[in-house]
Design a protein around this motif. Structure first.
Motif, short mmCIF file in Angstrom:
data_model
loop_
_atom_site.label_atom_id
_atom_site.label_comp_id
_atom_site.label_asym_id
_atom_site.label_seq_id
_atom_site.Cartn_x
_atom_site.Cartn_y
_atom_site.Cartn_z
N MET A 123 -41.94 98.71 -13.02
CA MET A 123 -42.20 97.53 -13.84
C MET A 123 -43.05 97.88 -15.06
O MET A 123 -42.75 97.47 -16.19
CB MET A 123 -42.92 96.47 -12.99
CG MET A 123 -43.20 95.18 -13.72
SD MET A 123 -41.69 94.36 -14.24
CE MET A 123 -42.34 93.07 -15.26
N ILE A 124 -44.13 98.64 -14.84
CA ILE A 124 -45.00 99.06 -15.93
C ILE A 124 -44.23 99.94 -16.91
O ILE A 124 -44.41 99.86 -18.13
CB ILE A 124 -46.23 99.81 -15.40
CG1 ILE A 124 -47.03 98.91 -14.45
CG2 ILE A 124 -47.11 100.28 -16.55
CD1 ILE A 124 -47.57 97.65 -15.10
N ARG A 125 -43.32 100.77 -16.37
CA ARG A 125 -42.51 101.65 -17.22
C ARG A 125 -41.61 100.82 -18.13
O ARG A 125 -41.49 101.12 -19.33
CB ARG A 125 -41.67 102.57 -16.35
CG ARG A 125 -40.87 103.60 -17.14
CD ARG A 125 -39.94 104.39 -16.23
NE ARG A 125 -40.69 105.07 -15.18
CZ ARG A 125 -40.11 105.76 -14.21
NH1 ARG A 125 -38.78 105.82 -14.14
NH2 ARG A 125 -40.85 106.37 -13.31
N LEU A 126 -40.99 99.80 -17.58
CA LEU A 126 -40.14 98.93 -18.40
C LEU A 126 -40.94 98.22 -19.47
O LEU A 126 -40.50 98.08 -20.61
CB LEU A 126 -39.44 97.90 -17.50
CG LEU A 126 -38.45 98.43 -16.47
CD1 LEU A 126 -37.88 97.28 -15.66
CD2 LEU A 126 -37.34 99.22 -17.14
N LEU A 127 -42.14 97.76 -19.10
CA LEU A 127 -43.01 97.08 -20.05
C LEU A 127 -43.41 98.02 -21.19
O LEU A 127 -43.47 97.60 -22.36
CB LEU A 127 -44.25 96.55 -19.33
CG LEU A 127 -45.10 95.50 -20.06
CD1 LEU A 127 -44.27 94.29 -20.43
CD2 LEU A 127 -46.29 95.10 -19.20
N LEU A 136 -32.33 103.26 -14.49
CA LEU A 136 -33.70 103.37 -13.98
C LEU A 136 -33.77 102.80 -12.56
O LEU A 136 -33.19 101.74 -12.28
CB LEU A 136 -34.67 102.62 -14.89
CG LEU A 136 -34.80 103.17 -16.32
CD1 LEU A 136 -35.66 102.24 -17.15
CD2 LEU A 136 -35.39 104.57 -16.30
N PRO A 137 -34.48 103.48 -11.66
CA PRO A 137 -34.55 103.02 -10.26
C PRO A 137 -35.55 101.87 -10.07
O PRO A 137 -36.59 102.02 -9.42
CB PRO A 137 -35.01 104.28 -9.52
CG PRO A 137 -35.83 105.02 -10.53
CD PRO A 137 -35.18 104.76 -11.87
N PHE A 165 -36.84 93.05 -12.41
CA PHE A 165 -37.83 93.62 -13.32
C PHE A 165 -37.32 93.68 -14.75
O PHE A 165 -38.11 93.61 -15.69
CB PHE A 165 -38.24 95.02 -12.85
CG PHE A 165 -39.07 95.03 -11.60
CD1 PHE A 165 -39.58 93.85 -11.07
CD2 PHE A 165 -39.37 96.22 -10.96
CE1 PHE A 165 -40.36 93.85 -9.92
CE2 PHE A 165 -40.15 96.24 -9.81
CZ PHE A 165 -40.63 95.04 -9.30
N HIS A 166 -36.00 93.82 -14.92
CA HIS A 166 -35.42 93.83 -16.26
C HIS A 166 -35.60 92.46 -16.93
O HIS A 166 -35.64 92.39 -18.17
CB HIS A 166 -33.93 94.18 -16.19
CG HIS A 166 -33.67 95.58 -15.73
ND1 HIS A 166 -33.92 96.69 -16.51
CD2 HIS A 166 -33.17 96.04 -14.55
CE1 HIS A 166 -33.59 97.78 -15.84
NE2 HIS A 166 -33.14 97.42 -14.65
N VAL A 167 -35.68 91.43 -16.14
CA VAL A 167 -35.89 90.07 -16.67
C VAL A 167 -37.38 89.81 -16.88
O VAL A 167 -37.78 89.22 -17.89
CB VAL A 167 -35.29 89.02 -15.72
CG1 VAL A 167 -35.38 87.62 -16.34
CG2 VAL A 167 -33.85 89.35 -15.38
N LEU A 168 -38.19 90.26 -15.93
CA LEU A 168 -39.62 89.99 -16.00
C LEU A 168 -40.32 90.75 -17.12
O LEU A 168 -41.29 90.26 -17.70
CB LEU A 168 -40.28 90.36 -14.66
CG LEU A 168 -40.04 89.41 -13.49
CD1 LEU A 168 -40.63 89.99 -12.22
CD2 LEU A 168 -40.65 88.05 -13.78
N VAL A 225 -30.71 86.79 -12.28
CA VAL A 225 -30.70 88.04 -11.50
C VAL A 225 -29.35 88.24 -10.83
O VAL A 225 -28.79 89.35 -10.83
CB VAL A 225 -31.84 88.03 -10.46
CG1 VAL A 225 -31.73 89.25 -9.54
CG2 VAL A 225 -33.20 88.02 -11.15
N ARG A 226 -28.79 87.17 -10.27
CA ARG A 226 -27.49 87.27 -9.60
C ARG A 226 -26.39 87.65 -10.59
O ARG A 226 -25.53 88.50 -10.29
CB ARG A 226 -27.15 85.94 -8.93
CG ARG A 226 -28.05 85.57 -7.77
CD ARG A 226 -27.93 86.55 -6.63
NE ARG A 226 -26.58 86.60 -6.09
CZ ARG A 226 -26.18 87.44 -5.14
NH1 ARG A 226 -27.05 88.31 -4.64
NH2 ARG A 226 -24.95 87.42 -4.70
N LEU A 227 -26.41 87.05 -11.77
CA LEU A 227 -25.39 87.36 -12.78
C LEU A 227 -25.54 88.79 -13.27
O LEU A 227 -24.53 89.47 -13.51
CB LEU A 227 -25.51 86.38 -13.95
CG LEU A 227 -25.07 84.94 -13.69
CD1 LEU A 227 -25.35 84.06 -14.90
CD2 LEU A 227 -23.58 84.89 -13.34
N LEU A 228 -26.77 89.26 -13.41
CA LEU A 228 -26.98 90.64 -13.84
C LEU A 228 -26.50 91.63 -12.78
O LEU A 228 -25.90 92.66 -13.11
CB LEU A 228 -28.46 90.89 -14.14
CG LEU A 228 -29.02 90.26 -15.43
CD1 LEU A 228 -30.51 90.58 -15.57
CD2 LEU A 228 -28.26 90.76 -16.64
#
Length: 244
Positions: free
Chosen positions: A1-5, A75-76, A81-84, A235-238
């Motif tokens: 999560m921090i990595r995505l941020l 990314l694992p 997390f991609h949305v958050l 999330v479900r659609l993604l």
């Protein structure tokens, strides 16, 4: 999560820092060169509003780029997390903007046109906190709504995806408004009257004496449930998009 941020911050750092610097310069120029208090307040509000819109646009653009990035999905991390990540980045930027506004108010009331400023803008501490919470909540719900519209549009492999996204956004907004009306919920209001007349000086006053939370608990709970439902659908659609 921090990595995505971190990735999202690096992508938008130049634009955000540059816009922040421009905002501060504009506010300083208004305080130094604008002699009319009414003009100064109106232009300050417009500048802060533009900054807030920029934060929303940044979050939506980042999310739209992320969901079509192939390397991003390698990314694992969890799909949620991609949305958050862009939501948290927008939240952090909004809080920083709020701190800048509070510091601006404090410094202006302390050093510049104190009496005239108090006559024009009457802000109570409770009202300021309540306004900040409402603004943040409106930002987050709008961003999640736009995210859902973007996700729905990206689920179709056609050229008219932009129109599908617009229709989805206004459709979601209409359904939420219709449900609030059917359930007879109180709208999240700002004030009994934002602009009122000062009886002593016969001038227009920006009054931020907000309504309290009484009567709005049910509306906040309803919108929170709807926001969680929209997040689940995103999330479900993604996940379906990645699997396909």
């Amino acid at each position: 999560m921090i990595r995505l941020l971190k990735y999202d911050w690096k992508r938008n750092a130049t634009a955000l820092l540059g816009s922040g610097a421009v905002l501060i310069i504009v506010q300083l120029m208004l305080e130094v060169f604008a002699t009319n208090p009414e003009f100064r307040i109106v232009m300050s509000i417009m500048a802060y509003s533009a900054a807030a819109v920029l934060i929303v646009v940044m979050a939506c653009k980042t999310y739209a780029q992320n969901i079509v990035s192939y390397s991003r999905h390698l990314l694992p991390v969890r799909t949620s997390f991609h949305v958050l990540s862009p939501i948290l980045l927008a939240l952090i930027c909004s809080i920083i903007l709020g701190i800048i506004i509070i510091l601006h108010l404090m410094l202006t009331r302390q050093f510049i046109d104190h009496q005239r400023y108090v006559e024009l803008v009457q802000v109570h501490a409770y009202s300021l906190i309540w306004a900040g919470v409402l603004i943040l909540w409106v930002f987050m719900t709008q961003i999640i709504t736009i995210f859902l519209a973007i996700t729905i549009s990206r689920s179709f492999r056609v050229k008219a995806r932009a129109w599908i996204g617009l229709i989805a956004y206004f459709g979601i907004a209409y359904v939420m408004s219709f449900l609030e009306h059917v359930l007879q919920l109180e709208p999240l209001g700002w004030a009994d009257e934002i602009i009122r007349t000062n009886e002593k000086s016969n001038t227009q006053v920006i009054d931020l004496n907000m309504k309290g939370l009484q009567g709005f608990y049910s509306t906040l709970a309803f919108e929170f449930i709807i926001a969680c439902l929209m997040f689940f659908i995103i999330v479900r659609l993604l996940k379906r998009r990645v699997e396909s």
